[in-house]
Scaffold this active site. Structure first.
Site, PDB file in Angstrom:
ATOM      1  N   GLY A 212     -10.130   1.855 -14.163  1.00  0.00           N
ATOM      2  CA  GLY A 212      -9.107   1.549 -15.248  1.00  0.00           C
ATOM      3  C   GLY A 212      -7.860   2.701 -15.141  1.00  0.00           C
TER       4      GLY A 212
ATOM      5  CB  SER B 255     -18.083  -5.977 -13.481  1.00  0.00           C
ATOM      6  OG  SER B 255     -17.084  -4.968 -12.692  1.00  0.00           O
TER       7      SER B 255
ATOM      8  CB  CYS C   7      -2.685  10.007 -25.958  1.00  0.00           C
ATOM      9  SG  CYS C   7      -2.806   8.527 -26.880  1.00  0.00           S
TER      10      CYS C   7
ATOM     11  CB  SER D   4       3.156   5.157 -29.550  1.00  0.00           C
ATOM     12  OG  SER D   4       1.833   5.008 -28.936  1.00  0.00           O
TER      13      SER D   4
ATOM     14  CG  HIS E 242       1.988   9.023 -26.698  1.00  0.00           C
ATOM     15  ND1 HIS E 242       2.324   7.746 -27.150  1.00  0.00           N
ATOM     16  CD2 HIS E 242       0.885   9.330 -26.552  1.00  0.00           C
ATOM     17  CE1 HIS E 242       1.135   7.183 -27.044  1.00  0.00           C
ATOM     18  NE2 HIS E 242       0.289   8.094 -26.787  1.00  0.00           N
TER      19      HIS E 242
END
Length: 368
Positions: free
Chosen positions: A11, A38, A134, A160, A273
């Site tokens: 990811g 998976s 974050c 954000s 951010h």
């Protein structure tokens, strides 16, 4: 050499973590074991020997590890973590997801800010170390030096960036940008075109039924979303609630919390951010002293002079995306009084906002 399981490494957060571990040669220090939810048996990833991917849901496989780093998300943590602990596993769980952050037996990790808390927890036998929100992590990287000294944070206005909502949202933002551009593309190139016609077509496109909003629910490109995360009964969003809750857990101040609040808004920045901060000082402190405290806090914070050109060049997502630098600027006393300080900071939410704290937590374990 510790056997370390890696889960969720494909990811976005996991990919950045892998990149950083390769850059810093962290894989030389561990025996990595790669897991998948998976593609069990598929081609393994990086390591001294490439072995087939293991089943991330296999408690028996996971029990053989000294430590686990997971970037797989909260649903995975909620399903697997309790089963693994119930099976008697005593290893270290390092997690980028939020599921365990506020648990009594977990520590939120941000070692440039709370290394003392981490060390004390390790000495006490704590085994769960969780990456923080974050925006909170980036705020503390920028201004952590002020804690316990002259200031407290009263307001946090968080702008954000887009990754915060996920990779599919990032793709949707790009599609939204492209859709608006396609609707008006001919007009900007034609000097004779009426600017009001361009101005009309943009919002018209945003409001059309064909505008891609499957993930955001509303337009973000050319607009903003004045709410992030779930609605809470007290009027805060959950993202705003995290500001005080997680800040004080990171600092070890749950029993004597620093008040933190603000408005969190989603804007069309890809992976950064930005935060506008209002800080109430305990006493009137000269700006030069505050600048000194901030600039000495950690090697990654960068003090940006409060001048127009420096701010425009160095204090934006475009300037720092993909870097570990956390710039702080626009520092000045506010009209409310000499004890009120304004500041603006930006940070990459995939680095110090996500991957870097969990990577560094692994290194802290390896030092012991």
């Amino acid at each position: 050499m510790k056997r370390v399981g890696l889960i969720g490494w494909r990811g976005m957060v996991g990919s950045v973590l892998m990149q950083r571990m390769l850059e810093e040669r962290d894989f030389d220090l561990i025996e990595p074991v790669f897991f998948t939810t998976s593609s069990v048996g598929g081609q393994g990833a990086i390591g001294k020997e490439t072995v087939p991917l293991k089943d991330a849901y296999s408690i028996e496989e996971l029990k053989s590890l000294d430590a686990i780093i997971t970037c797989q998300g909260g649903d995975y943590t909620s399903e697997v973590f309790p089963k693994l602990r119930d099976a008697g596993w005593q290893g270290y769980w390092i997690d980028a997801a939020s599921s365990l952050r506020m648990a009594d037996d977990a520590v939120i990790v941000l070692d440039p800010v709370n290394r003392r808390v981490i060390d004390q927890s390790l000495d006490a036998g704590v085994k769960n170390y969780i990456g923080g929100n974050c925006t909170v992590s980036l705020m503390l990287m920028a201004l952590g030096r002020l804690r316990g000294r002259p200031g407290r944070l009263d307001e946090r206005h968080d702008l954000s960036g887009r990754f915060r909502a996920g990779a599919q949202n990032m793709r949707e933002l790009i599609r939204q940008m492209g859709t608006i551009n396609a609707a008006v593309a001919a007009e900007p190139a034609d000097p004779a075109s009426a600017i009001l016609e361009i101005d009309r077509k943009g919002p018209e496109t945003q409001r059309s039924a064909e505008f891609p909003v499957d993930h955001f629910g509303v337009p973000l490109a050319g607009s903003l979303i004045p709410y992030i995360d779930k609605e809470l009964p007290n009027g805060q969003s959950r993202e705003e609630w995290k500001g005080q809750a997680e800040t004080n857990k990171i600092l070890g101040r749950i029993k004597n919390p620093i008040p933190v609040d603000g408005i969190c808004v989603r804007v069309g920045a890809m992976r950064c951010h930005s935060q506008a901060l209002t800080i109430k000082l305990n006493k009137d402190v000269p700006i030069a002293d505050i600048e000194g405290l901030i600039s000495q806090h950690n090697p990654w914070v960068k003090l940006v002079p409060n001048h127009r050109e420096a701010s425009m060049q160095e204090l934006s997502p475009a300037a720092i995306t993909g870097t570990l630098t956390v710039p702080v600027g626009r520092l000045r006393k506010l009209n409310m009084g000499s004890q009120y300080l304004g500041a603006f900071t930006v940070g990459d939410q995939l680095l110090w906002g996500a991957a870097e704290p969990v990577r560094r937590m692994l290194l802290i374990l390896l030092e012991r």
